[in-house]
Design an enzyme around this catalytic site. Structure first.
Site, PDB file in Angstrom:
ATOM      1  N   LYS A  80       2.666  -0.661   0.481  1.00 24.48           N
ATOM      2  CA  LYS A  80       2.733   0.401  -0.539  1.00 24.48           C
ATOM      3  C   LYS A  80       2.295   1.731   0.080  1.00 24.48           C
ATOM      4  O   LYS A  80       1.366   1.763   0.901  1.00 24.48           O
ATOM      5  CB  LYS A  80       1.808   0.021  -1.703  1.00 24.48           C
ATOM      6  CG  LYS A  80       1.922   0.908  -2.941  1.00 24.48           C
ATOM      7  CD  LYS A  80       1.019   0.386  -4.060  1.00 24.48           C
ATOM      8  CE  LYS A  80       1.121   1.207  -5.325  1.00 24.48           C
ATOM      9  NZ  LYS A  80       0.259   0.678  -6.425  1.00 24.48           N
ATOM     10  N   SER A 155       2.631   0.027 -10.771  1.00 22.46           N
ATOM     11  CA  SER A 155       3.101   1.069  -9.895  1.00 22.46           C
ATOM     12  C   SER A 155       3.586   0.572  -8.530  1.00 22.46           C
ATOM     13  O   SER A 155       4.242   1.321  -7.813  1.00 22.46           O
ATOM     14  CB  SER A 155       1.989   2.084  -9.670  1.00 22.46           C
ATOM     15  OG  SER A 155       0.888   1.478  -9.015  1.00 22.46           O
ATOM     16  N   SER A 179      -0.977  -3.039 -11.581  1.00 18.03           N
ATOM     17  CA  SER A 179       0.094  -2.577 -10.698  1.00 18.03           C
ATOM     18  C   SER A 179       0.574  -3.556  -9.641  1.00 18.03           C
ATOM     19  O   SER A 179       1.577  -3.282  -8.974  1.00 18.03           O
ATOM     20  CB  SER A 179      -0.312  -1.283 -10.008  1.00 18.03           C
ATOM     21  OG  SER A 179      -0.095  -0.209 -10.874  1.00 18.03           O
TER      22      SER A 179
HETATM   23  N1  GLN Z   1       0.106   1.202 -15.237  1.00 15.84           N
HETATM   24  C1  GLN Z   1      -1.280   1.498 -15.175  1.00 15.84           C
HETATM   25  C2  GLN Z   1      -1.480   2.990 -15.028  1.00 15.84           C
HETATM   26  O1  GLN Z   1      -0.540   3.679 -15.170  1.00 15.84           O
HETATM   27  C3  GLN Z   1      -1.904   0.760 -14.036  1.00 15.84           C
HETATM   28  C4  GLN Z   1      -1.575   1.359 -12.738  1.00 15.84           C
HETATM   29  C5  GLN Z   1      -2.180   0.646 -11.578  1.00 15.84           C
HETATM   30  O2  GLN Z   1      -2.626  -0.495 -11.668  1.00 15.84           O
HETATM   31  N2  GLN Z   1      -2.255   1.355 -10.486  1.00 15.84           N
HETATM   32  O3  GLN Z   1      -2.534   3.482 -14.803  1.00 15.84           O
END
Ligand code: GLN
Length: 485
Positions: A80, A155, A179
Site C-alpha cells: 500500500k 482504503s 481498511s
Molecule cells: N473507512 C474508514 C475511514 O474512512 C477506515 C479507514 C481505514 O481503516 N484506514 O476512516
C-alpha cells in the site's frame, strides 16, 4: 507444474527453495499478469521492476550457493502506498505527496526484504487511508476484479484488488477502522488486522496513531500466517510495538476447532444487514458447529456508538498527524506564495483532497478549546466502554463471528455524495480498532450476482493464532477462497 503466477506464497517458497522454479521466473510471471490485468483493475500506482528483479536475482544466487534465502524467498508482495519503501514513491494517493520519495524502509519492509520477499509495486488507496472505496485516491479509481462497475472497498483497495486479480500472491495494507478487512471482504480475499502493537508502525504514514496497524492480504489462511509471521514483533523504532513473544502461527493455526466457543453478537445482525450476507454468515457458523465449536449469542452493548466515536477520535488524531504536510518539509509546495502563512495555506489547499480536508476540519473542531471535553474527551470515555464490551465477551467466548461489512461491494459512485453512507460501510469493523483487538476477514461465499462476501472473526488481544486457526479450519472445509474472478 502449476503456472508460477497461480502458485500460493507457501508453494512459491517451496518451489524456489527446491529450485523447481527461479525467483526471477516467479517475478516475471506476476509482472506479466500485472501488465495484462492492471489496465482494467488499476490496483497499482507504481511498479518496482528493477528493485524487485535485483532482489529476485539475489534470492536465486543464495539458493544456488546453498545459503538460506529467507521464509519468503521469491514471493512477490504488493505494498500500500502509505508504507515507506526506500527509493520508491510513498504518495498516500495524495497530490501533496505526489513527488515524495521515501529515503528509508518501514520496519515491515526491512523485515520482508531480509526474508527474500520481492516488493513488486505500490498500490492505490483512499487518500491518506481515509475512505472505504479507494475512490478518494487523487490519481485513479481501482475496480473490483469481480465486477468492474463496483468498488474494491477501501482504503487498501489496491492491495485487495491486486491479490484478488491474481497480480500478487500477497499484499500489505493498513487498517485504522476496517481498511484491510472491508476491502478483503469486497474482493473475496483474506485480510488480517493484527492486535494494536503486534506490528511496528515505523514507516507507515500515520493517519490515526492509536488505531493504525499494518497487516497482510492473501488468498489462503496459510499464506496470511506466513506474511504475518514475517512482519510481527517488537521494534525499537515504535514505542507502541509490543514486547510479547510472537508465536509460530503456521503451527498454532493447525489446532482443531473442537470445543472452541464462538459468540455471535446480536448487535451485528440487526437492521441494515443485507439478507444474503446474513444467510452466508449463518451458513459459515454451521460449518464451525460441524467441526465441534460451540456457538452462542452474546451482546456487545455499545456497538452503535463505535462509528460516532471513531469519527471524533480518528479525525482528531489525523488533524495532528497531517499538520506536518506544510509545504516546508515533504511533497507539494505551492509556487509563488508571498509569505510563510500563504505558502502553508496554499500548499495544503492545493495538496489535500476534499475528504482529507473534511477530516482535518472535523478533528480540529473536536480538539479546539471549549469543545475538547464535549467531543474528544467524551469519545475517549466511550472508547473505553466499547473496549470493556470485548473484555467481558472474551470471558465467555474464544472468538466472535460477524459479517465484515453489511453488504457486498457497492457500485462506483454510489456513496460518494453522502459521507455518512460511506462511513456506515465500516460499522462492523471499527470497534475492533477502538478496542485494539485482532480481526480477520475471510471469503465465505457469493451473493446472487456473484459478488464475494466476507466473514469477520475477532479474538482477544494477541490471539492472532485463534483467528488463523478458525480461518484455516474453515478453508479446509470450503472452497470459497479458491474461486477467482
Ligand atoms: N473507512 C474508514 C475511514 O474512512 C477506515 C479507514 C481505514 O481503516 N484506514 O476512516
Amino acid at each position: 507444474m502449476t503456472p508460477a503466477a497461480e502458485l500460493s506464497a507457501c508453494a512459491i517458497v517451496k518451489n524456489v527453495q527446491s529450485r523447481n522454479v527461479s525467483a526471477l521466473a516467479v517475478l516475471d510471471a506476476f509482472l506479466e499478469k500485472v501488465k495484462k490485468e492492471d489496465i482494467k483493475v488499476k490496483a497499482f500506482l507504481s511498479l518496482n521492476e528493477d528493485q524487485a528483479r535485483f532482489a529476485a536475482e539475489s534470492v536465486d544466487e543464495k539458493i544456488s550457493k546453498g545459503e538460506p534465502a529467507g521464509d519468503l524467498a521469491g514471493v512477490p508482495i504488493a505494498v500500500k502506498d502509505n508504507i515507506c519503501v526506500q527509493g520508491l514513491n510513498a504518495t498516500c494517493a495524495s497530490k501533496i505527496l505526489e513527488n515524495f520519495i521515501s529515503p528509508y524502509d518501514a520496519t515491515v519492509i526491512a523485515k520482508l526484504r531480509s526474508q527474500g520477499a520481492l516488493i513488486i509495486g505500490k498500490t492505490n488507496m483512499d487518500e491518506f487511508a481515509m475512505g472505504s472505496s479507494t475512490e478518494n485516491s487523487a490519481f485513479q479509481t481501482t475496480c473490483n476484479p469481480w465486477d468492474q462497475n463496483r468498488v474494491p472497498g477501501g482504503s487498501s483497495g489496491g492491495s485487495a484488488a491486486a491479490v484478488a486479480g491474481g497480480m500478487s500472491p500477497l499484499a500489505l495494507g493498513s487498517d485504522t477502522g476496517g481498511s484491510i478487512r472491508q476491502p478483503a471482504s469486497f474482493c473475496g480475499v483474506v485480510g488480517l488486522k493484527p492486535t494494536y502493537g503486534r506490528v511496528s508502525r515505523y514507516g507507515l504514514v500515520a493517519f490515526a496513531s492509536s488505531l493504525d496497524q499494518i497487516g497482510p492480504f492473501s488468498r489462503t489462511a496459510e499464506d496470511c500466517a506466513l506474511l504475518l509471521q514475517a512482519i510481527c514483533g517488537q521494534d525499537p523504532m515504535d514505542s507502541t510495538s509490543s514486547p510479547l513473544p510472537v508465536p509460530n502461527f503456521r503451527e498454532e493455526m493447525k489446532r482443531p476447532m473442537e470445543g472452541l466457543r464462538i459468540g455471535l453478537p446480536r448487535e451485528y445482525f440487526g437492521d441494515g444487514l443485507d439478507s444474503e450476507v446474513r444467510k452466508l454468515i449463518m451458513a459459515a457458523v454451521e460449518t464451525f458447529k460441524v467441526q465441534g465449536a460451540q456457538v452462542g449469542e452474546i451482546s456487545l452493548p455499545h456497538t452503535d456508538l463505535a462509528v460516532p466515536v471513531y469519527y471524533i477520535l480518528a479525525p482528531s488524531e489525523a488533524s495532528a498527524n497531517l499538520a506536518r504536510f506544510d509545504g516546508v518539509r515533504y511533497g507539494h509546495r505551492s509556487p509563488g506564495a508571498k509569505n510563510l502563512l500563504e505558502m502553508v495555506e496554499k500548499s495544503r489547499s492545493e495538496g489535500f483532497g476534499p475528504e482529507v480536508k473534511r477530516r482535518i476540519m472535523l478533528g480540529t473542531y473536536a480538539l479546539s478549546s471549549g469543545y475538547y471535553d464535549a467531543y474528544y474527551a467524551q469519545a475517549q470515555k466511550v472508547r473505553t466502554l466499547i473496549s470493556e464490551d470485548f473484555t467481558r465477551a472474551f470471558k465467555e467466548v474464544d472468538m466472535i463471528l460477524t459479517p465484515t461489512a453489511p453488504t457486498p461491494a457497492f457500485r462506483s459512485g454510489e456513496k460518494n455524495a453522502d459521507p455518512v453512507q460511506m462511513y456506515l460501510s465500516d460499522i462492523y469493523t471499527i470497534s475492533c480498532n477502538l478496542a485494539g483487538i485482532p480481526g480477520i476477514s475471510i471469503p465465505c461465499g457469493f451473493s446472487q450476482n456473484k459478488l464475494p462476501v466476507g466473514l469477520q472473526i475477532l479474538a482477544k488481544p494477541f490471539a492472532e493464532s485463534t483467528l488463523l486457526q478458525a480461518a484455516y479450519a474453515y478453508q479446509k472445509n470450503t472452497n470459497w477462497h479458491l474461486q477467482v474472478p
